[in-house]
Design a protein around this motif. Structure first.
Motif, PDB file in Angstrom:
ATOM      1  N   MET A   1      17.562   3.238  -4.153  1.00  0.00           N
ATOM      2  CA  MET A   1      16.988   3.972  -3.031  1.00  0.00           C
ATOM      3  C   MET A   1      15.571   3.475  -2.717  1.00  0.00           C
ATOM      4  SD  MET A   1      18.338   7.930  -3.443  1.00  0.00           S
ATOM      5  CE  MET A   1      17.475   8.206  -4.968  1.00  0.00           C
ATOM      6  N   MET A   2      14.754   3.211  -3.798  1.00  0.00           N
ATOM      7  CA  MET A   2      13.388   2.753  -3.547  1.00  0.00           C
ATOM      8  C   MET A   2      13.346   1.331  -3.000  1.00  0.00           C
ATOM      9  SD  MET A   2      11.162   4.332  -6.689  1.00  0.00           S
ATOM     10  CE  MET A   2      11.032   6.105  -6.933  1.00  0.00           C
ATOM     11  N   ILE A   3      14.213   0.454  -3.510  1.00  0.00           N
ATOM     12  CA  ILE A   3      14.258  -0.924  -3.003  1.00  0.00           C
ATOM     13  C   ILE A   3      14.720  -0.932  -1.547  1.00  0.00           C
ATOM     14  CG2 ILE A   3      15.376  -3.164  -3.268  1.00  0.00           C
ATOM     15  CD1 ILE A   3      13.257  -2.578  -5.341  1.00  0.00           C
ATOM     16  N   ASN A   4      15.698  -0.075  -1.191  1.00  0.00           N
ATOM     17  CA  ASN A   4      16.146   0.007   0.202  1.00  0.00           C
ATOM     18  C   ASN A   4      15.012   0.480   1.122  1.00  0.00           C
ATOM     19  OD1 ASN A   4      18.669  -0.950  -0.164  1.00  0.00           O
ATOM     20  ND2 ASN A   4      19.702   1.028  -0.213  1.00  0.00           N
ATOM     21  N   SER A   5      14.225   1.457   0.636  1.00  0.00           N
ATOM     22  CA  SER A   5      13.088   1.911   1.446  1.00  0.00           C
ATOM     23  C   SER A   5      12.085   0.783   1.648  1.00  0.00           C
ATOM     24  CB  SER A   5      12.411   3.102   0.764  1.00  0.00           C
ATOM     25  OG  SER A   5      13.265   4.219   0.738  1.00  0.00           O
ATOM     26  N   LEU A   6      11.833   0.016   0.568  1.00  0.00           N
ATOM     27  CA  LEU A   6      10.857  -1.070   0.653  1.00  0.00           C
ATOM     28  C   LEU A   6      11.338  -2.173   1.593  1.00  0.00           C
ATOM     29  CD1 LEU A   6       8.205  -2.272  -0.434  1.00  0.00           C
ATOM     30  CD2 LEU A   6       9.531  -3.298  -2.272  1.00  0.00           C
ATOM     31  N   MET A   7      12.639  -2.524   1.507  1.00  0.00           N
ATOM     32  CA  MET A   7      13.157  -3.659   2.282  1.00  0.00           C
ATOM     33  C   MET A   7      13.487  -3.273   3.726  1.00  0.00           C
ATOM     34  SD  MET A   7      15.684  -5.451  -0.502  1.00  0.00           S
ATOM     35  CE  MET A   7      16.211  -6.626   0.722  1.00  0.00           C
TER      36      MET A   7
ATOM     37  N   GLN B   1       0.833  -1.199   0.000  1.00  0.00           N
ATOM     38  CA  GLN B   1       0.000   0.000   0.000  1.00  0.00           C
ATOM     39  C   GLN B   1       0.879   1.265   0.000  1.00  0.00           C
ATOM     40  OE1 GLN B   1      -2.862  -0.132   3.203  1.00  0.00           O
ATOM     41  NE2 GLN B   1      -3.349  -2.293   2.844  1.00  0.00           N
ATOM     42  N   HIS B   2       2.120   1.110  -0.372  1.00  0.00           N
ATOM     43  CA  HIS B   2       3.029   2.244  -0.361  1.00  0.00           C
ATOM     44  C   HIS B   2       2.716   3.183  -1.531  1.00  0.00           C
ATOM     45  CE1 HIS B   2       5.004  -0.068   2.631  1.00  0.00           C
ATOM     46  NE2 HIS B   2       5.569  -0.937   1.783  1.00  0.00           N
ATOM     47  N   GLU B   3       2.938   4.474  -1.299  1.00  0.00           N
ATOM     48  CA  GLU B   3       2.666   5.493  -2.323  1.00  0.00           C
ATOM     49  C   GLU B   3       3.983   6.175  -2.700  1.00  0.00           C
ATOM     50  OE1 GLU B   3       0.341   9.782  -2.815  1.00  0.00           O
ATOM     51  OE2 GLU B   3      -0.036   8.516  -1.057  1.00  0.00           O
ATOM     52  N   VAL B   4       4.233   6.264  -4.012  1.00  0.00           N
ATOM     53  CA  VAL B   4       5.451   6.898  -4.528  1.00  0.00           C
ATOM     54  C   VAL B   4       5.032   8.130  -5.323  1.00  0.00           C
ATOM     55  CG1 VAL B   4       7.514   6.646  -5.930  1.00  0.00           C
ATOM     56  CG2 VAL B   4       6.619   4.681  -4.654  1.00  0.00           C
ATOM     57  N   ARG B   5       5.629   9.286  -5.021  1.00  0.00           N
ATOM     58  CA  ARG B   5       5.288  10.535  -5.697  1.00  0.00           C
ATOM     59  C   ARG B   5       6.571  11.165  -6.238  1.00  0.00           C
ATOM     60  NH1 ARG B   5       2.832  15.250  -2.137  1.00  0.00           N
ATOM     61  NH2 ARG B   5       4.955  15.038  -1.290  1.00  0.00           N
ATOM     62  N   ILE B   6       6.531  11.533  -7.539  1.00  0.00           N
ATOM     63  CA  ILE B   6       7.684  12.155  -8.211  1.00  0.00           C
ATOM     64  C   ILE B   6       7.290  13.552  -8.643  1.00  0.00           C
ATOM     65  CG2 ILE B   6       9.225  12.057 -10.210  1.00  0.00           C
ATOM     66  CD1 ILE B   6       9.038   9.050 -10.122  1.00  0.00           C
TER      67      ILE B   6
ATOM     68  N   PRO C   1       2.766  -1.502   6.813  1.00  0.00           N
ATOM     69  CA  PRO C   1       1.896  -1.825   5.668  1.00  0.00           C
ATOM     70  C   PRO C   1       1.823  -0.710   4.642  1.00  0.00           C
ATOM     71  CG  PRO C   1       0.578  -1.296   7.603  1.00  0.00           C
ATOM     72  CD  PRO C   1       1.999  -1.354   8.074  1.00  0.00           C
ATOM     73  N   ALA C   2       1.874   0.530   5.070  1.00  0.00           N
ATOM     74  CA  ALA C   2       1.709   1.636   4.120  1.00  0.00           C
ATOM     75  C   ALA C   2       2.749   2.712   4.422  1.00  0.00           C
ATOM     76  CB  ALA C   2       0.301   2.229   4.214  1.00  0.00           C
ATOM     77  N   GLY C   3       3.423   3.143   3.381  1.00  0.00           N
ATOM     78  CA  GLY C   3       4.433   4.176   3.543  1.00  0.00           C
ATOM     79  C   GLY C   3       4.381   5.156   2.381  1.00  0.00           C
ATOM     80  N   HIS C   4       5.133   6.242   2.501  1.00  0.00           N
ATOM     81  CA  HIS C   4       5.145   7.273   1.476  1.00  0.00           C
ATOM     82  C   HIS C   4       6.597   7.562   1.071  1.00  0.00           C
ATOM     83  CE1 HIS C   4       1.316   7.857   3.598  1.00  0.00           C
ATOM     84  NE2 HIS C   4       0.852   8.311   2.424  1.00  0.00           N
TER      85      HIS C   4
END
Length: 576
Positions: free
Chosen positions: A475-481, A448-453, A488-491
């Motif tokens: 950077m995104m994979i490190n944030s996810l792992m 349920q993570h949200e990514v904003r560019i 459950p949900a992050g930004h």
């Protein structure tokens, strides 16, 4: 008088004509070479013109995988007078057509039109084939046109013969003119002058004066006056020599008396020198002893230096081995990241393809039923209308899912190719970051993570695109792992801006963050908080090396426990 082997006039004439021959040859060769370069430039211009004529048809043939059409076009190109060979390659560098006289391909991708020279007088012009589809440019292969020295020679052959004939005629005329002039103006007067000079009689020098046949006031006339002056000086010198002999006889008598006195003085000095030599010998023995001690000390120092060199060589070898292992681990990490993208894209593409296959199968069944009703003459307006509605729905479903699959594959293909290539190009950073995010969607699919560019739409950057993809992906994979572990949900937000000299990338997540001790070792190689769960500790280390070494930029990390992690990356703006 004996005859001279090499006359001065002949030697001078030979040197003058030799210089003229050399200059004539150099000028002629320069003219031929200029003609050759001009013709070669013209042929290269014609090869570039052929690109505008045939590039579109070859691009279409490569895009449609129509190898027969590509070979037909290649055979047609070889019929042109300036083309001796044609090579057409696809996007993977495999040969589609190889016609005429060509050179084996080096396998490198052609990104822009380039002229190359090859052994054997062969030169070529290579240009890429770019296919535009839906506003996107795709590299589909390249074409190499070959020409050679023989074609250039055939064009300038008449001009070369004209230049050579012109040089030969001018040279022959100049040789004749020089030989006639040297004979009358130099050879004959010098021969007469030599004849008169050989009749010189030392007993009667006043009769040895010479006269020159040439009446001009030139160098020969000056030589006559100089020789006659020498004769006059010789007569005067003979008289002086006689008187000098008498004076020399008297001087010899006085010299004998002085020699007796000098011999006595030498005997006294010799005795004194003998004593000095004894003292010097004793000092020499002392110096030899000191030299032996110094030699022994130098040998000891040399041994110590050799041992130090051996230790330094071993340390350097071990350091090279560590760097090699480190580079192999970094490359493995990059390939593992790309492999994860492949698995996610394959799973995500499977769904629209499955829906498309189902829609196509249903549409095929309805067409068979419609054909059967038509053949049985039972086809009604209602049946036809129903079929049209179902066909429209199936086609819409099929087209939508195939477009979705196409977008996923195109995005992944661009990102995957860039990650394995180090070629630099200028690209729109906003569009490219969204392509990277599209390729990472399978990774975030079940979260349920949200990514904003946030990036300006007109921001362009010049670098290797794979570097940007690798930095963003890591950077995104490190944030996810790590950051969103058990969350459950992050930004995640990625904000791009441009100041006077740099492009600034600010990356922020709201994960669990890091303490101060861990943050200090964030960019160290092999540092990880998930060692027992398979973490390699190379993700952030790769990001740091790519930013500081490949992009000549800087990266800073800020974090506190439960307050997420923030990166600030500054890259020099090289966009013109």
């Amino acid at each position: 008088m004996s005859k001279v082997k090499t006359g001065l006039s002949r030697k001078l004439l030979t040197r003058v004509l030799s210089v003229y021959f050399i200059l004539t040859i150099i000028v002629t060769i320069g003219q031929i070479f200029t003609e050759y370069l001009s013709t070669k430039d013209h042929i290269e211009s014609e090869l570039r013109t052929l690109k505008n004529t045939f590039a579109e048809s070859l691009t279409r043939a490569n895009w449609e995988l129509n190898k027969v059409q590509a070979r037909i076009i290649s055979e047609g190109l070889t019929k042109l007078p300036i083309v001796e060979g044609v090579q057409v390659r696809d996007e993977n560098g495999d040969l589609i057509a190889d016609e005429g006289r060509t050179i084996p391909s080096d396998g490198q991708t052609v990104q822009a039109g380039i002229m190359r020279d090859h052994p054997g007088g062969v030169f070529s012009y290579s240009f890429p084939l770019i296919f535009e589809f839906s506003g996107r440019q795709s590299y589909v292969g390249d074409v190499t046109l070959y020409s050679s020295f023989d074609i250039i020679l055939s064009r300038i052959e008449v001009g070369i013969f004209f230049l050579l004939g012109n040089a030969i005629i001018k040279t022959a005329f100049l040789v004749f003119l020089f030989m006639t002039a040297f004979k009358h103006m130099l050879s004959e007067p010098l021969s007469e002058l030599s004849r008169q000079m050989t009749s010189f009689d030392p007993e009667h020098p006043e009769e040895a004066k010479i006269t020159v046949i040439d009446n001009d006031d030139n160098e020969l006339r000056m030589l006559q006056h100089s020789f006659n002056q020498v004769i006059d000086d010789f007569i005067v010198s003979q008289a002086k020599l006689t008187s000098a002999r008498e004076a020399l006889t008297q001087a010899n008598r006085k010299l004998d008396d002085q020699n007796l006195i000098l011999e006595q003085e030498v005997a006294k000095k010799t005795a004194s020198l003998s004593q000095i030599m004894l003292d010097l010998e004793q000092q020499k023995d002392e110096l030899i002893a000191n030299q032996r001690e110094l030699r022994q000390e130098n040998e000891n120092r040399q041994y110590i230096e050799d041992e130090l060199r051996k230790r330094n060589a071993e340390l350097a070898k071990n350091n090279e081995m560590l760097n090699l292992i480190k580079d192999q681990l970094v490359e493995s990490e990059r390939m593992a990241s790309l492999g994860g993208l492949v698995a996610g894209i394959a799973h995500d593409v499977n769904t629209p393809l499955g829906v498309g296959v189902t829609a196509a199968s249903y549409l095929s069944e309805r067409i068979d039923a419609l054909r059967l009703a038509y053949n049985d003459k039972t086809l009604s307006n209602k049946t036809m209308a129903t079929f049209l509605d179902e066909a429209e729905q199936s086609a819409s479903l099929l087209m939508g899912n195939l477009n979705r699959a196409s977008e996923l594959v195109a995005s992944f293909k661009q990102v995957a190719v860039d990650q394995t290539s180090e070629a630099q190009r200028t690209f729109n950073l906003n569009s490219y970051l969204h392509e990277i995010l599209q390729s990472l969607k399978p990774t975030f699919k079940n979260t349920q993570h949200e990514v904003r560019i946030q990036c300006p739409g007109d921001l362009y950057i010049t670098c290797a695109p794979g570097v940007i993809a690798q930095i963003t992906t890591n950077m995104m994979i490190n944030s996810l792992m790590h950051g969103f572990e058990n969350k459950p949900a992050g930004h995640i937000s990625l904000t791009i801006s441009r100041d006077d000299t740099d492009i600034v990338m600010e990356y922020q997540d709201d994960g669990k963050g890091m303490d101060k001790a861990s943050l200090e070792h964030l960019f160290d190689a092999f540092f990880t908080t998930r060692r027992n769960q398979g973490g390699s500790g190379l993700g952030t280390h790769i990001v740091y090396n790519l930013v500081t070494q490949t992009l000549d930029g800087t990266i800073q990390a800020f974090s506190e426990p439960d307050k997420g992690l923030r990166y600030v990356i500054r890259i020099p703006d090289r966009q013109d």
